[in-house]
Scaffold this motif. Structure first.
Motif, PDB file in Angstrom:
ATOM      1  N   GLU A   1       0.837  -1.319  -0.022  1.00 39.87           N
ATOM      2  CA  GLU A   1       0.125  -0.057  -0.024  1.00 39.87           C
ATOM      3  C   GLU A   1       0.850   1.921   0.265  1.00 39.87           C
ATOM      4  O   GLU A   1       2.177   1.168   0.162  1.00 39.87           O
ATOM      5  CB  GLU A   1      -0.784  -0.136   1.387  1.00 39.87           C
ATOM      6  N   ALA A   2       0.288   2.522   0.242  1.00 41.71           N
ATOM      7  CA  ALA A   2       0.912   3.574  -0.367  1.00 41.71           C
ATOM      8  C   ALA A   2       1.818   3.993   0.953  1.00 41.71           C
ATOM      9  O   ALA A   2       2.688   4.360   1.073  1.00 41.71           O
ATOM     10  CB  ALA A   2       0.252   5.358  -0.591  1.00 41.71           C
ATOM     11  N   SER A   3       1.584   3.515   2.133  1.00 43.23           N
ATOM     12  CA  SER A   3       1.705   3.456   3.940  1.00 43.23           C
ATOM     13  C   SER A   3       3.222   3.059   3.983  1.00 43.23           C
ATOM     14  O   SER A   3       4.714   3.287   3.968  1.00 43.23           O
ATOM     15  CB  SER A   3       0.914   3.286   4.322  1.00 43.23           C
ATOM     16  N   ASP A   4       3.062   1.702   3.058  1.00 39.61           N
ATOM     17  CA  ASP A   4       4.556   1.231   3.116  1.00 39.61           C
ATOM     18  C   ASP A   4       5.332   1.369   1.972  1.00 39.61           C
ATOM     19  O   ASP A   4       6.654   1.382   2.471  1.00 39.61           O
ATOM     20  CB  ASP A   4       3.401  -0.588   1.730  1.00 39.61           C
ATOM     21  N   VAL A   5       5.263   2.750   1.467  1.00 37.09           N
ATOM     22  CA  VAL A   5       6.448   3.530   0.283  1.00 37.09           C
ATOM     23  C   VAL A   5       6.783   4.097   0.859  1.00 37.09           C
ATOM     24  O   VAL A   5       7.833   4.729   1.382  1.00 37.09           O
ATOM     25  CB  VAL A   5       5.704   3.397  -1.127  1.00 37.09           C
ATOM     26  N   HIS A   6       5.271   5.116   1.921  1.00 37.22           N
ATOM     27  CA  HIS A   6       5.987   6.692   3.160  1.00 37.22           C
ATOM     28  C   HIS A   6       7.099   5.678   3.609  1.00 37.22           C
ATOM     29  O   HIS A   6       8.537   6.377   4.178  1.00 37.22           O
ATOM     30  CB  HIS A   6       4.956   7.074   3.004  1.00 37.22           C
ATOM     31  N   GLN A   7       6.505   4.386   4.345  1.00 38.25           N
ATOM     32  CA  GLN A   7       7.349   4.187   5.458  1.00 38.25           C
ATOM     33  C   GLN A   7       9.030   4.015   5.576  1.00 38.25           C
ATOM     34  O   GLN A   7       8.966   4.084   5.994  1.00 38.25           O
ATOM     35  CB  GLN A   7       7.012   2.946   6.079  1.00 38.25           C
ATOM     36  N   ALA A   8       8.874   3.206   3.813  1.00 32.81           N
ATOM     37  CA  ALA A   8      11.105   3.049   3.463  1.00 32.81           C
ATOM     38  C   ALA A   8      10.876   4.180   3.119  1.00 32.81           C
ATOM     39  O   ALA A   8      12.188   4.475   3.608  1.00 32.81           O
ATOM     40  CB  ALA A   8      10.077   1.877   2.044  1.00 32.81           C
ATOM     41  N   LEU A   9      10.437   5.372   2.896  1.00 34.10           N
ATOM     42  CA  LEU A   9      11.151   6.084   2.392  1.00 34.10           C
ATOM     43  C   LEU A   9      12.061   6.969   3.663  1.00 34.10           C
ATOM     44  O   LEU A   9      13.094   7.389   3.747  1.00 34.10           O
ATOM     45  CB  LEU A   9      10.094   7.528   1.438  1.00 34.10           C
ATOM     46  N   TYR A  10      11.040   6.696   4.719  1.00 33.88           N
ATOM     47  CA  TYR A  10      11.190   7.730   6.122  1.00 33.88           C
ATOM     48  C   TYR A  10      12.825   7.146   6.418  1.00 33.88           C
ATOM     49  O   TYR A  10      13.304   7.063   6.818  1.00 33.88           O
ATOM     50  CB  TYR A  10      10.423   7.161   7.350  1.00 33.88           C
ATOM     51  N   SER A  11      12.558   5.271   6.260  1.00 32.93           N
ATOM     52  CA  SER A  11      13.742   4.279   7.178  1.00 32.93           C
ATOM     53  C   SER A  11      14.835   4.859   6.149  1.00 32.93           C
ATOM     54  O   SER A  11      15.832   4.843   6.496  1.00 32.93           O
ATOM     55  CB  SER A  11      13.275   2.876   6.445  1.00 32.93           C
ATOM     56  N   ILE A  12      14.953   5.749   4.829  1.00 33.58           N
ATOM     57  CA  ILE A  12      16.073   5.607   4.217  1.00 33.58           C
ATOM     58  C   ILE A  12      16.253   7.141   4.374  1.00 33.58           C
ATOM     59  O   ILE A  12      17.247   7.328   3.475  1.00 33.58           O
ATOM     60  CB  ILE A  12      16.532   4.862   2.650  1.00 33.58           C
ATOM     61  N   GLY A  13      15.574   7.754   5.021  1.00 34.09           N
ATOM     62  CA  GLY A  13      16.137   9.267   5.305  1.00 34.09           C
ATOM     63  C   GLY A  13      15.584  10.340   3.773  1.00 34.09           C
ATOM     64  O   GLY A  13      15.759  11.165   4.251  1.00 34.09           O
ATOM     65  N   ALA A  14      14.291   9.795   3.945  1.00 30.85           N
ATOM     66  CA  ALA A  14      13.842  10.777   2.397  1.00 30.85           C
ATOM     67  C   ALA A  14      12.411  10.968   2.846  1.00 30.85           C
ATOM     68  O   ALA A  14      11.179  11.330   1.929  1.00 30.85           O
ATOM     69  CB  ALA A  14      13.089  10.189   0.996  1.00 30.85           C
ATOM     70  N   GLY A  15      12.135  10.599   4.360  1.00 32.19           N
ATOM     71  CA  GLY A  15      10.342  11.180   4.697  1.00 32.19           C
ATOM     72  C   GLY A  15      10.264  12.494   4.612  1.00 32.19           C
ATOM     73  O   GLY A  15       8.717  12.579   4.495  1.00 32.19           O
ATOM     74  N   GLN A  16      10.902  13.219   4.177  1.00 29.09           N
ATOM     75  CA  GLN A  16      10.585  15.032   4.147  1.00 29.09           C
ATOM     76  C   GLN A  16      10.389  15.149   2.566  1.00 29.09           C
ATOM     77  O   GLN A  16      10.285  16.527   2.434  1.00 29.09           O
ATOM     78  CB  GLN A  16      11.207  15.619   4.996  1.00 29.09           C
ATOM     79  N   PHE A  17      11.208  14.308   2.026  1.00 25.73           N
ATOM     80  CA  PHE A  17      10.773  14.790   0.622  1.00 25.73           C
ATOM     81  C   PHE A  17       9.324  15.334  -0.140  1.00 25.73           C
ATOM     82  O   PHE A  17       8.054  14.588   0.570  1.00 25.73           O
ATOM     83  CB  PHE A  17      11.499  13.253  -0.379  1.00 25.73           C
TER      84      PHE A  17
END
Length: 547
Positions: A30-46
């Protein structure tokens, strides 16, 4: 697991979704899985490209992951600045959008964007500083705005102002004198105002040029200059040789203040006018301390001021007629001319009038009542006191070219009353029709000339035709301009020439505009009576209490 499919760009400013070799993703996401993955690699604010993310999710969940590769899904963005120029560049606002993982607003960026939009005037440094500070605390995508520059509007020049240096005889004489015991003597109206030769009469304050304004981009807004108006020279006055802005008296006499000048009149002072004095005719102004008695005639080329009453007399003046107590005639049979007649090319001011014929080129102002009178004015007619609670028009006929204002129109169980406002409606309307006809004729002439083939005409005739065409075109433009101005004047008169009643309208009042009549059959509360050009309307109004 999804983190293995996310790849930073070389400068760490963007994240792509990539599919490494020999890797598959078998589970639904789901979209939330992608958002969480982005946060985990340091791109959560992108900044997230949601549409692309949805496409990737759909491909994964349908088992079609091979169809997507190297898709940009997130990007680091610095704070963004937008400039909005408003009100013809008189106002500039700045909107800052919070950074998506990038740096907040920086001072050099502000300078650059101001320069790019050529904003050089009226910059509000405090507002810019506040935006700079606030931008550091903005959430990604959050916006804040503020006005950061204001232009300066042009200040129009002031028209010439004329400042009287001597008292106005009309205003002065309308002030009864207080006696030692505190009572007011209505017969004692003060000393007569007079001036000697070379007395300063009026100061002229010249028009100013105005101050130019500017837009925030530095464009100059040219200020309109004030109208420079010269003195109007009336008999008895002249402009000082030493000071062109000073008006002096060149004779002894009584000053009469005008808008742009002062006239000096000879003044005749009489205690009263009766059979003993005989009829009075004077080249100048007349001040009568008491009454003009029945059967007498008084004529003046200046103004006339009466400290008491005009009683069944004939009074004529070139300028204003002011009567402290009132104008009273005798009742006459219907259809018989009234015998008390007051006629002036100026203004009539009095406390009351009854059974009298009043005529004025300017306004007529009556404080208490006009009963069974014939009142005619080329200006407006006002029958009301300062409180706007008292003042009655009852019986007779009141006709004004302008507006009519009173507290009470008609009287309960009283005589038939006629009022007619905007008396010249038909005349002005006919003038518009005549102008339109002239315009149509001029337009037909231009069309007729335009149809001539000039190339086939002899040179001399062709030149005459061209001159005629030019003149006809100029005439057409002039007539168009004149017609537009006359329409504006006519419509303004139509709006302003109403009948305003602050207390009550009674039955048996014949209200007339143009050829339209409306006879009231009931009482009305405070109302404004107006004319649309086709019908008469009576509309209720709210009256504010005067403090």
């Amino acid at each position: 697991m999804i983190e293995h499919f996310l790849l930073f760009s070389d400068n760490k400013s963007a994240v792509h979704f990539t599919v490494p070799e020999n890797m598959t993703l078998n589970q639904s996401i789901e979209a939330s899985d992608v958002h969480q993955a982005l946060y985990s690699i340091g791109a959560g604010q992108f900044y997230l490209f949601e549409k692309e993310i949805e496409t990737i999710i759909s491909a994964i969940n349908t088992g079609n992951i091979a169809s997507i590769n190297n898709v940009l899904i997130a990007q680091r963005l610095n704070a963004e600045i937008a400039i909005d120029l408003q009100e013809n560049e008189m106002l500039a606002s700045m909107t800052v959008t919070g950074a998506y993982g990038g740096h907040p607003l920086r001072a050099p960026e502000i300078i650059e964007v101001l320069s790019h939009h050529h904003i050089v005037k009226g910059i509000k440094k405090e507002n810019l500083k506040a935006l700079l500070i606030k931008s550091k605390n903005l959430e990604p995508g959050e916006v804040c705005s503020n006005i950061i520059a204001c232009g300066r509007r042009a200040e129009e020049g002031q028209d010439t102002v004329f400042e009287p240096l001597v008292p106005n005889i009309k205003e002065r004489i309308l002030q009864p004198q207080e006696m030692d015991d505190g009572h007011v003597d209505m017969r004692n109206l003060g000393d007569v105002i007079s001036v000697k030769k070379n007395t300063p009469l009026m100061r002229r304050i010249p028009a100013t040029l105005g101050i130019n304004g500017n837009t925030v981009t530095g464009k100059i807004i040219t200020a309109a200059q004030g109208n420079d108006i010269p003195f109007t020279l009336f008999p008895g006055s002249f402009v000082s040789q030493n000071d062109p802005n000073l008006l002096l008296s060149n004779i002894d006499g009584t000053p009469l203040i005008h808008h742009a000048g002062v006239s000096i009149n000879n003044l005749l002072t009489l205690k009263r006018v009766n059979a003993t004095t005989g009829h009075v005719s004077f080249e100048g102004s007349i001040f009568i301390q008491e009454d003009i008695e029945s059967g007498m005639k008084v004529t003046a080329t200046g103004s006339i001021i009466v400290g008491g009453f005009i009683e069944n007399a004939e009074v004529t003046a070139k300028h204003d007629i002011t009567v402290i107590n009132g104008i009273i005639g005798r009742p006459v049979p219907e259809g018989t001319p009234l015998t008390c007649i007051v006629n002036t090319e100026g203004q009539i001011t009095t406390k009351l009038a009854q059974n009298s014929h009043l005529m004025a080129h300017s306004d007529i102002r009556i404080t208490l009542h006009a009963n069974h009178c014939l009142v005619e004015s080329l200006g407006s007619i006002v029958v009301i006191d300062e409180t706007e609670k008292n003042g009655t028009i009852s019986g007779g006929s009141v006709t004004a070219n302008g507006s009519i204002k009173t507290a009470n129109l008609g009287i309960e169980g009283g005589a038939y009353t006629k009022v007619h406002a905007f008396h010249h409606f038909n005349t002005q309307k006919e003038n518009l029709h005549l102008l339109q006809k002239r315009l149509d004729d001029a337009n037909a002439q231009v069309v007729k000339i335009a149809q001539i083939n000039i190339s086939r005409q002899p040179p001399e005739l062709a030149e005459k035709i061209l001159r005629s065409k030019e003149k006809s075109t100029q005439d057409l433009l002039a007539l168009k301009s004149q017609l537009e101005k006359e329409h504006i004047i006519f419509n303004a008169h139509l709006r302003e020439s109403h009948i305003f009643v602050t207390n009550k309208i009674f039955p048996r009042v014949d209200i007339q505009f143009n050829t339209e009549h409306l006879i009231t059959k009931r009482e009305y509360s405070p109302s404004k009576i107006s004319y649309s050009g086709y019908e008469i309307n009576i509309d209720p109004v709210m009256i504010k209490k005067k403090i």
